[in-house]
Design a protein around this motif. Structure first.
Motif: not given
Length: 313
Positions: A106, A108-110, A112-113
């Motif tokens: 998946s 990382s949220s970083e 994606i942001q």
């Protein structure tokens, strides 16, 4: 005597320049063979950050540059939804961006942001069971120009000759290869939400006319069509059978709007991939084009080699 020497130098330099250009063209893939086959996909399911574009495909270079500038080490991907031989350039639709993750991994949220900060949207593509695929060397910017003029005609001929329904058309840039992929199943899952929105807008006037002609004023579209056009992130588990040609009465592959825009027009009758003599295995079986083990990644549509330089990726 000096004039003859000068002339000889000019001729020699000209020949040397021509030989250099020919060598560079050969290095870029001029002499590379194009082999089209049907089998397992070269990549698994992926999560991508993309920007949607409506207009000439020659203008997509800036989108490649934008995505690479955010994270140069990620693979670039482009999904072309319309055949520019059949659709006016100003109406051609595509999505261009970067692959954030593949398989069970998946993003990382970083990450994606970071992409969302620059206006990119995030979407997931599945790994279809079977695809039409081809590869081409990616060693220079000229490779892109050559690929668009050699690979896409070969894909068109393969798909048309076997009467397949293979769409949309994906390009994946990885290391020293460009991978071309046309899904034979789950095609609807490769259409980003903006494509479906343009379909709705284009259907609006036609539906209004049909409603006026209908004595009851009811929508003449079938329920099946409405459901097919709503395939999106909330229905990613939709089975391949639902989206395969010939199964749904008015799905993505044979809807009225798709007859105007779809790249699936290249396939005459939309034969099932099960009728093919599939060649090789991919990452879903024994790796044929494993993205980890091997580098991964008109006629096409004559679009200029606007993809970013190899170094930017």
């Amino acid at each position: 005597m000096s004039d003859l020497l000068l002339l000889g130098l000019i001729v020699g330099l000209t020949l040397l320049l021509l030989l250099t250009l020919l060598a560079f063209a050969g290095y870029s893939g001029l002499l590379s063979g194009v082999v089209v086959s049907a089998g397992s996909p070269p990549i698994r399911n992926v999560t991508v950050a993309y920007k949607f574009h409506v207009g000439p495909y020659s203008e997509t270079g800036r989108l490649f540059t934008e995505s690479c500038s955010v994270s140069p080490k990620l693979r670039s991907i482009a999904v072309y939804y319309d055949n520019p031989h059949m659709v006016p350039p100003e109406k051609c639709r595509c999505a261009v961006g970067s692959i954030l993750s593949e398989g069970e991994e998946s993003p990382s949220s970083e990450l994606i942001q970071l992409y969302q900060k620059f206006g990119f949207k995030v979407f997931s593509f599945p790994a279809p069971s079977h695809v039409v695929t081809a590869t081409f060397p990616y060693t220079s910017t000229l490779s892109i120009w050559l690929a668009t003029r050699r690979v896409h005609p070969a894909l068109d001929a393969y798909i048309k000759g076997r009467k397949l329904c293979a769409h949309p058309r994906l390009e994946i840039y990885q290391q020293d290869q460009i991978y071309f992929m046309c899904p034979l199943a789950r095609q609807g899952d490769f259409y980003v939400p903006e494509v479906k929105e343009t379909e709705r807008k284009s259907r609006g006037p036609a539906e209004a006319t049909d409603a006026q002609m209908d004595g009851t004023g009811a929508d003449t579209m079938s329920d099946t069509s409405s459901v097919s056009l709503e395939v999106g992130p909330g229905s990613r588990e939709t089975s391949a059978a639902t989206l395969s040609p010939g199964v749904s009465s008015r799905g993505w592959d044979d809807g009225d709007t798709r007859s105007e825009h779809s790249y699936s027009e290249s396939g005459a009758s939309g034969s099932s991939f099960e009728e093919l003599d599939l060649e090789g295995e991919g990452p879903l079986g024994e790796p044929r084009l494993s993205p980890e083990a091997e580098p991964l990644g008109a006629a096409k549509w004559p679009r200029e080699p606007s993809t970013p330089e190899k170094g930017e990726e």
